[in-house]
Write an enzyme that holds these catalytic residues in place. Sequence first.
Site, PDB file in Angstrom:
ATOM      1  CG  ASP A  41      -2.165   0.849   1.025  1.00 36.86           C
ATOM      2  OD1 ASP A  41      -3.215   0.257   0.760  1.00 36.86           O
ATOM      3  OD2 ASP A  41      -2.073   2.093   1.103  1.00 36.86           O
ATOM      4  CE1 TYR A 156     -13.470   2.799 -10.161  1.00 37.39           C
ATOM      5  CE2 TYR A 156     -15.734   2.448 -10.883  1.00 37.39           C
ATOM      6  CZ  TYR A 156     -14.641   2.065 -10.126  1.00 37.39           C
ATOM      7  OH  TYR A 156     -14.729   0.950  -9.336  1.00 37.39           O
TER       8      TYR A 156
END
Length: 298
Positions: A41, A156
């Site tokens: 991450d 998106y």
Amino acid sequence: MAKQPRVLTGKVAAITGGARGIGKETARQFAAEGMRVAIGDLDLDLAKATAEELGPNVVAFPLNVTDRGSFKAFLDGAEEAVGPIDVLVNNAGIMQLGRFLDEDDATTQRQIDINVNGVLWGMKEVLPRFLARDTGHLVNVASTAGKGGFPGGATYCGTKHFVVGVSEAVRAELRETPIEVSCVMPVVVKTELASGLQPTRGVKHIEPGDVAAEIVRALKFPKFDVFVPREVQAITTAMNVLPRRGREAIGRALKADKVLDQRDDATRRAYELRASHSEPGLEPGAQAKQLTESTPDA
């Protein structure tokens, strides 16, 4: 005779965007299956806290999915720490919403870099490892938005269409190998990414754990199309046999065309602000429409 599930105990998985949301819940369920898990991450502190919460079989690494070198370092570090990777879950992604012509170029580029290139780099880095060992399972997390276009989230949707398409093509290229490919297509998931979104008629928002459970199931009983919830596959199949006007009419009746377009921007502000800083080296943008720290709540 019923098909026997594949045993996951002892398998090694790498998960991108694993500090929160779907990635975190997938890591939790993988660990519960006896798997060793590496989460990567951008927020390393949060990733470390998540790994500590989930137990000794979960380790955390820094990862910027937009940088292929960072992805390689993540996989190298994961393999050194927990062993050769059997499963890669390309989960990291962002969803910044707004009408297409209102979207600044930095927001467009950021979604392409994370949602598209982030998946590509993971595939390019892990598949040679799988092929060298003649085993492996690639899991790409897309969205039901990868099967349709929804106002208010054009870029998106485009990135998720890409994930579906590249997953299908690579699966076909790997058909003669033992490598498995799965494409996960959930509806709206109750994470920060989906904050401020309205429900549709007939399809409720789901929990991150629901997606994680279907990923686990896809590893035990390999399949490519992983719709979450499962009944969405039947809906999608039925819609695809209708002419465009029919599909669009049903979408309007279900209010699917309102999900991304009629959102609560005040509720989404914190997420949109975090997402606008989610790619190191890419400035959030200076245009008037670009979200900044000083953006008013109203």
